[in-house]
Design an enzyme around this catalytic site. Structure first.
Site, PDB file in Angstrom:
ATOM      1  N   HIS A  49       0.963  -0.912  -0.227  1.00 55.10           N
ATOM      2  CA  HIS A  49      -0.414   0.074  -0.119  1.00 55.10           C
ATOM      3  C   HIS A  49       0.543   0.956   0.228  1.00 55.10           C
ATOM      4  O   HIS A  49       2.044   1.346   0.529  1.00 55.10           O
ATOM      5  CB  HIS A  49      -1.134   0.164   1.384  1.00 55.10           C
ATOM      6  CG  HIS A  49      -1.851  -1.004   1.230  1.00 55.10           C
ATOM      7  ND1 HIS A  49      -2.989  -1.386   0.756  1.00 55.10           N
ATOM      8  CD2 HIS A  49      -2.239  -2.304   1.903  1.00 55.10           C
ATOM      9  CE1 HIS A  49      -3.444  -2.153   0.867  1.00 55.10           C
ATOM     10  NE2 HIS A  49      -3.081  -2.917   0.941  1.00 55.10           N
ATOM     11  N   LYS A 249     -10.225  -1.397   3.176  1.00 57.68           N
ATOM     12  CA  LYS A 249     -10.208  -0.196   1.997  1.00 57.68           C
ATOM     13  C   LYS A 249     -11.737  -1.153   0.717  1.00 57.68           C
ATOM     14  O   LYS A 249     -11.616  -1.041  -0.112  1.00 57.68           O
ATOM     15  CB  LYS A 249      -8.703  -0.837   1.195  1.00 57.68           C
ATOM     16  CG  LYS A 249      -7.723   0.049   2.209  1.00 57.68           C
ATOM     17  CD  LYS A 249      -6.025  -0.702   2.047  1.00 57.68           C
ATOM     18  CE  LYS A 249      -5.565  -0.103   3.109  1.00 57.68           C
ATOM     19  NZ  LYS A 249      -5.305  -0.438   4.099  1.00 57.68           N
ATOM     20  N   ARG A 310      -7.714 -11.480   9.546  1.00 55.46           N
ATOM     21  CA  ARG A 310      -6.620 -10.511   9.456  1.00 55.46           C
ATOM     22  C   ARG A 310      -7.360 -10.081  11.165  1.00 55.46           C
ATOM     23  O   ARG A 310      -8.344 -10.075  11.974  1.00 55.46           O
ATOM     24  CB  ARG A 310      -7.730  -8.706   8.997  1.00 55.46           C
ATOM     25  CG  ARG A 310      -7.021  -9.171   7.567  1.00 55.46           C
ATOM     26  CD  ARG A 310      -7.999  -7.777   6.531  1.00 55.46           C
ATOM     27  NE  ARG A 310      -9.257  -9.009   6.620  1.00 55.46           N
ATOM     28  CZ  ARG A 310     -10.172  -7.957   5.967  1.00 55.46           C
ATOM     29  NH1 ARG A 310     -10.058  -6.512   5.293  1.00 55.46           N
ATOM     30  NH2 ARG A 310     -11.652  -9.338   5.316  1.00 55.46           N
ATOM     31  N   GLU A 336      -2.995  -6.050  10.985  1.00 53.64           N
ATOM     32  CA  GLU A 336      -4.034  -5.727  10.182  1.00 53.64           C
ATOM     33  C   GLU A 336      -3.337  -5.014   9.102  1.00 53.64           C
ATOM     34  O   GLU A 336      -2.170  -4.188   8.619  1.00 53.64           O
ATOM     35  CB  GLU A 336      -5.187  -5.793  10.516  1.00 53.64           C
ATOM     36  CG  GLU A 336      -5.123  -4.618  10.971  1.00 53.64           C
ATOM     37  CD  GLU A 336      -6.875  -3.937  12.018  1.00 53.64           C
ATOM     38  OE1 GLU A 336      -7.738  -4.223  10.470  1.00 53.64           O
ATOM     39  OE2 GLU A 336      -7.324  -3.089  12.810  1.00 53.64           O
ATOM     40  N   CYS A 399       4.621 -29.785 -11.927  1.00 56.26           N
ATOM     41  CA  CYS A 399       3.387 -29.139 -12.055  1.00 56.26           C
ATOM     42  C   CYS A 399       3.527 -28.666 -13.411  1.00 56.26           C
ATOM     43  O   CYS A 399       4.478 -27.213 -13.905  1.00 56.26           O
ATOM     44  CB  CYS A 399       3.016 -28.046 -11.898  1.00 56.26           C
ATOM     45  SG  CYS A 399       2.254 -27.487 -11.218  1.00 56.26           S
TER      46      CYS A 399
END
Length: 478
Positions: A49, A249, A310, A336, A399
């Protein structure tokens, strides 16, 4: 007897361990699960962020911006994926522009660089698939995306290489203080230490309240996500946020560092701190609300869904520092969002607190770098041929969805703090994260784990504990 015991192997605990490993001290990290990155740190939005929304002057704001500034160099030092792609906070009404302006001003106060409000045309030029209803957006160029698994694992591996001991499957049950020493009671015996770092995620209040009369309360806030196939990864180029609300958010749409598209999370407070199940109602909410901001979402490309929890503290603030009525006990609680972003700065802060309290001295031989697992697909054709010639395991695809080789899986198992389960391999290599969600590669990965760990197939687990995949009377004869 240790100088410092860290409770919790999530990203905050691992970051604290890595920063403390710079100093001359005997440090141990206790983790109740079979690996690091088994809680909140493995199930989140993987967003770095920018820091425009945290309350100005708060610890959350300070550590968000500092963590963002540290992330790029840290990703180079510890060799994990990070991309500074930017983000948009969109609004779909003229009234919302006022809220964008408040975020802009708050972000400037927090020290976030490059923030700008875009009009409808500018936002649409930047992101053609945003909703036709969007009238404006706040652009944050410093926002980014990261691989949360590799960040957490890289921090832990580097801490281990610098002398931190790790004890897995070790659940802290009780903490008692005798004079200047803490007795830490676990399911594997008693550990003693002079200092404790409480980085236990949704359980950090439990351990804080064992030693302090000043109680704290942490609520598990459930967030559900949908992950889309790589085919959908270019639907947006940046992280698309809604205007923040009471519970955070909101539902975002973002590419991931590995090329997928991620939608979520919801935000529902729950009482069960182990409840990571998904629900039809919440996933419907994810799809509906994501579609308000981004049009034509290719929902048919969803390959899995998951839930993260969270650690929401009642005051919505990080709690980092020595407990006033229990000297030597350092809280790292209420971590968080933006906890993942803040992790490098959280580690710095915890280490600085203990350096001052303990009078710690820097090591002369601290190793600041770590090399991740080699991906042959990132090499040139000639380099890849030479690698396979030297080690044929890198030519054996296990994979198919993610093109992960036996060589990568072997590296994941045998490196420091190596994988011991299917999920451990998956988090380190992405084997099993593709379209088929391990439907084809699980048996082959289990065979490699059993062979390399020298244990029967029946002992291989999905994620430690009792999560064995082979059951029945004849399981040991396979």
């Amino acid at each position: 007897m240790y100088d410092v015991i860290i409770i919790g192997g999530g990203v905050s605990g691992a970051a604290s361990a890595r920063e403390l490993s710079r100093y001359k001290a005997k440090i141990c990290l206790l983790e109740k699960c079979e690996d690091v990155c088994c809680g909140t740190s493995k199930a989140n939005s993987a967003i770095v962020h920018a820091g425009y929304d945290a309350v100005n002057g708060s610890l959350m704001a300070k550590l968000n911006v500092r963590g963002n500034n540290l992330m790029e160099q840290l990703s180079k030092d510890l060799d994990f994926p990070f991309k500074r792609i930017g983000s948009l906070v969109v609004c779909r009404s003229e009234d919302g522009i006022y809220e964008l302006e408040k975020l802009l001003e708050n972000g400037k106060k927090n020290g976030v660089k490059g923030l700008k409000i875009l009009n409808q045309q500018e936002a649409r030029e930047m992101e053609p698939n945003i909703s036709d209803d969007v009238v404006a957006a706040l652009y944050a160029p410093t926002a980014g995306i990261v691989c949360p698994f590799n960040l957490n694992i890289a921090l832990a591996e580097n801490a281990y290489e610098n002398g931190v001991e790790f004890r897995f499957n070790t659940e802290v049950q009780e903490i008692k203080k005798n004079g200047d020493i803490f007795d830490v009671y676990t399911n594997r015996g008693i550990y003693q230490t002079r200092y404790i770092v409480n980085a236990a995620g949704v359980y950090a209040d439990k351990f804080h309240n064992m030693v302090s009369g000043n109680k704290i309360h942490i609520t598990a806030r459930s967030g559900e996500y949908c992950l889309l196939d790589r085919k959908a990864g270019k639907h947006v180029n940046r992280t698309i946020f809604s205007l923040p609300g009471k519970y955070g958010k909101g539902i975002l749409v973002t590419p991931t560092v590995h090329g997928n598209l991620l939608l979520g999370p919801t935000a529902h407070d729950i009482s069960d701190k182990e409840a990571t199940n998904t629900t039809r109602e919440s996933l419907d909410e994810v799809v509906k609300k994501a579609g308000l901001n981004v049009k034509n979402l290719p929902i048919r490309e969803v390959i899995t869904s998951f839930t993260g929890l969270r650690a929401h503290e009642d005051k919505h603030e990080f709690i980092i520092g020595e407990v006033e009525d229990c000297k030597g006990f350092i809280d790292c609680a209420g971590i968080e969002s933006p906890g993942l972003t803040s992790a490098p700065a959280i580690g710095e802060m915890v280490a600085d607190i203990l350096k001052d309290l303990m009078g710690l001295e820097l090591k002369e031989n601290f190793k600041a770098t770590r090399k991740g697992i080699l991906d042959p697909m990132e090499l040139s054709v000639e380099e890849r041929k030479e690698l396979i010639k030297r080690n044929p395991a890198y030519g054996n695809i296990i994979c198919r969805c993610e093109s992960i080789t036996e060589g990568q899986i072997l590296d994941a198992i045998h490196r420091a703090l190596g994988a011991k389960s299917l999920d451990g391999v998956k988090r380190r290599t992405r084997a099993g994260m593709g379209r088929c969600q391990a439907g084809f590669c699980s048996p082959r990965t289990m065979e490699i784990l059993a062979r390399e760990l020298n244990i029967p197939m029946s002992e291989i687990t999905k994620s430690g504990g009792e999560s064995r995949l082979i059951l029945g009377k004849n399981k040991d004869k396979l």
